[in-house]
Design a protein around this motif. Sequence first.
Motif, PDB file in Angstrom:
ATOM      1  N   THR A 210       1.820   6.564  -5.989  1.00  0.00           N
ATOM      2  CA  THR A 210       1.341   7.697  -5.727  1.00  0.00           C
ATOM      3  C   THR A 210       1.410   8.749  -6.872  1.00  0.00           C
ATOM      4  O   THR A 210       2.599   8.844  -7.728  1.00  0.00           O
ATOM      5  CB  THR A 210       2.287   8.273  -4.666  1.00  0.00           C
TER       6      THR A 210
ATOM      7  N   TYR B 230       8.008  -1.044   6.117  1.00  0.00           N
ATOM      8  CA  TYR B 230       7.694   0.045   5.488  1.00  0.00           C
ATOM      9  C   TYR B 230       9.071   0.772   4.826  1.00  0.00           C
ATOM     10  O   TYR B 230      10.282   0.502   5.222  1.00  0.00           O
ATOM     11  CB  TYR B 230       6.963   1.358   6.297  1.00  0.00           C
TER      12      TYR B 230
ATOM     13  N   GLU C 214       0.795  -1.124  -0.097  1.00  0.00           N
ATOM     14  CA  GLU C 214      -0.005  -0.018  -0.062  1.00  0.00           C
ATOM     15  C   GLU C 214       0.867   1.271  -0.070  1.00  0.00           C
ATOM     16  O   GLU C 214       1.737   1.293   0.709  1.00  0.00           O
ATOM     17  CB  GLU C 214      -0.982   0.107   1.178  1.00  0.00           C
ATOM     18  N   GLN C 215       0.532   2.150  -0.865  1.00  0.00           N
ATOM     19  CA  GLN C 215       1.200   3.531  -0.735  1.00  0.00           C
ATOM     20  C   GLN C 215       0.365   4.673  -0.455  1.00  0.00           C
ATOM     21  O   GLN C 215      -0.923   4.598  -0.756  1.00  0.00           O
ATOM     22  CB  GLN C 215       1.774   3.690  -2.207  1.00  0.00           C
ATOM     23  N   SER C 216       0.992   5.567   0.064  1.00  0.00           N
ATOM     24  CA  SER C 216       0.163   6.925   0.310  1.00  0.00           C
ATOM     25  C   SER C 216       1.139   8.134   0.357  1.00  0.00           C
ATOM     26  O   SER C 216       2.508   7.780   0.374  1.00  0.00           O
ATOM     27  CB  SER C 216      -0.291   6.585   1.941  1.00  0.00           C
ATOM     28  N   PRO C 217       0.675   9.179   0.068  1.00  0.00           N
ATOM     29  CA  PRO C 217      -0.908   9.253  -0.351  1.00  0.00           C
ATOM     30  C   PRO C 217      -0.998   8.729  -1.925  1.00  0.00           C
ATOM     31  O   PRO C 217      -0.179   8.828  -2.704  1.00  0.00           O
ATOM     32  CB  PRO C 217      -1.064  10.822  -0.334  1.00  0.00           C
ATOM     33  N   PRO C 218      -2.079   8.585  -2.085  1.00  0.00           N
ATOM     34  CA  PRO C 218      -2.589   8.184  -3.466  1.00  0.00           C
ATOM     35  C   PRO C 218      -2.342   9.323  -4.702  1.00  0.00           C
ATOM     36  O   PRO C 218      -1.876   9.187  -5.736  1.00  0.00           O
ATOM     37  CB  PRO C 218      -3.880   7.681  -3.579  1.00  0.00           C
ATOM     38  N   ASP C 219      -2.638  10.638  -4.255  1.00  0.00           N
ATOM     39  CA  ASP C 219      -2.483  11.645  -4.893  1.00  0.00           C
ATOM     40  C   ASP C 219      -1.677  12.965  -4.180  1.00  0.00           C
ATOM     41  O   ASP C 219      -2.106  13.132  -3.014  1.00  0.00           O
ATOM     42  CB  ASP C 219      -3.669  12.309  -5.614  1.00  0.00           C
TER      43      ASP C 219
ATOM     44  N   LEU D  93       7.088   9.975   0.306  1.00  0.00           N
ATOM     45  CA  LEU D  93       5.970   9.243  -0.202  1.00  0.00           C
ATOM     46  C   LEU D  93       6.195   8.040   0.879  1.00  0.00           C
ATOM     47  O   LEU D  93       7.309   7.568   1.019  1.00  0.00           O
ATOM     48  CB  LEU D  93       6.146   8.776  -1.446  1.00  0.00           C
ATOM     49  N   ARG D  94       5.216   7.169   0.997  1.00  0.00           N
ATOM     50  CA  ARG D  94       5.377   5.983   2.024  1.00  0.00           C
ATOM     51  C   ARG D  94       4.700   4.704   1.278  1.00  0.00           C
ATOM     52  O   ARG D  94       3.840   4.743   0.491  1.00  0.00           O
ATOM     53  CB  ARG D  94       4.575   6.293   3.278  1.00  0.00           C
ATOM     54  N   CYS D  95       5.374   3.666   1.723  1.00  0.00           N
ATOM     55  CA  CYS D  95       5.260   2.506   1.254  1.00  0.00           C
ATOM     56  C   CYS D  95       4.992   1.388   2.459  1.00  0.00           C
ATOM     57  O   CYS D  95       6.107   1.078   2.965  1.00  0.00           O
ATOM     58  CB  CYS D  95       6.056   1.784   0.241  1.00  0.00           C
ATOM     59  N   ASN D  96       4.057   0.640   2.569  1.00  0.00           N
ATOM     60  CA  ASN D  96       3.855  -0.329   3.453  1.00  0.00           C
ATOM     61  C   ASN D  96       3.571  -1.641   2.833  1.00  0.00           C
ATOM     62  O   ASN D  96       2.911  -1.739   1.834  1.00  0.00           O
ATOM     63  CB  ASN D  96       2.470   0.104   4.283  1.00  0.00           C
TER      64      ASN D  96
END
Lengths: 109, 116
Positions: free
Chosen positions: A103, A69, A5-10, A21-24
């Motif tokens: 993202t 992450y 899952e990545q955040s934020p999407p936009d 940018l984050r990746c879990n």
Amino acid sequence: GIQVEQSPPDLILQEGANSTLRCNFSDSVNNLQWFHQNPWGQLINLFYIPSGTKQNGRLSATTVATERYSLLYISSSQTTDSGVYFCAVKAGGYQKVTFGTGTKLQVIP
Amino acid sequence: GAGVSQSPSNKVTEKGKDVELRCDPISGHTALYWYRQSLGQGLEFLIYFQGNSAPDKSGLPSDRFSAERTGGSVSTLTIQRTQQEDSAVYLCASSLAGGASNYGYTFGSGTRLTVV
């Protein structure tokens, strides 16, 4: 299989701003890559970073494998940084690399 | 070659026709991967080659899809009896090794397939 899952999407940034940018991911990984897909669709490998920290110019990445992450830092953003950033991981004995949802970054002048 | 080369870059085909997509990996890269990306979506894994064999075909969506690799180099992805839902960008990547080894991927520019 492993979930990424990545955040934020936009994300919309003013030129010159910094961002994270984050990746879990849901399982232990032995391969983690960050990619940039430019507006023309070309995927460029930014970092191969299963653990630790790396820097390349204005970009740096940190992976904390034990906490599942990874973070991608963009400093002094430029319009050419626009596009989609993907995190991709490989877990255990799996052969394939699984991509996150991405993202989408837009840097405005 | 210097990079991963894919051809054609664009392909428009009529529903029901067969198509072949080609990938020429970086010289010396033993691992080769095919992914598919629908408009505005992420990357969907299709198949992985190590040398000429395909240890993981789990992502091929149906038996209309097949792929082969010869000489440990060029790979061809074939879609038979194309359907409109096959429209997507088909991306190929190669890496120095696969399986238990871990190296970064290099992607080609992709083939944009449109089924009309």
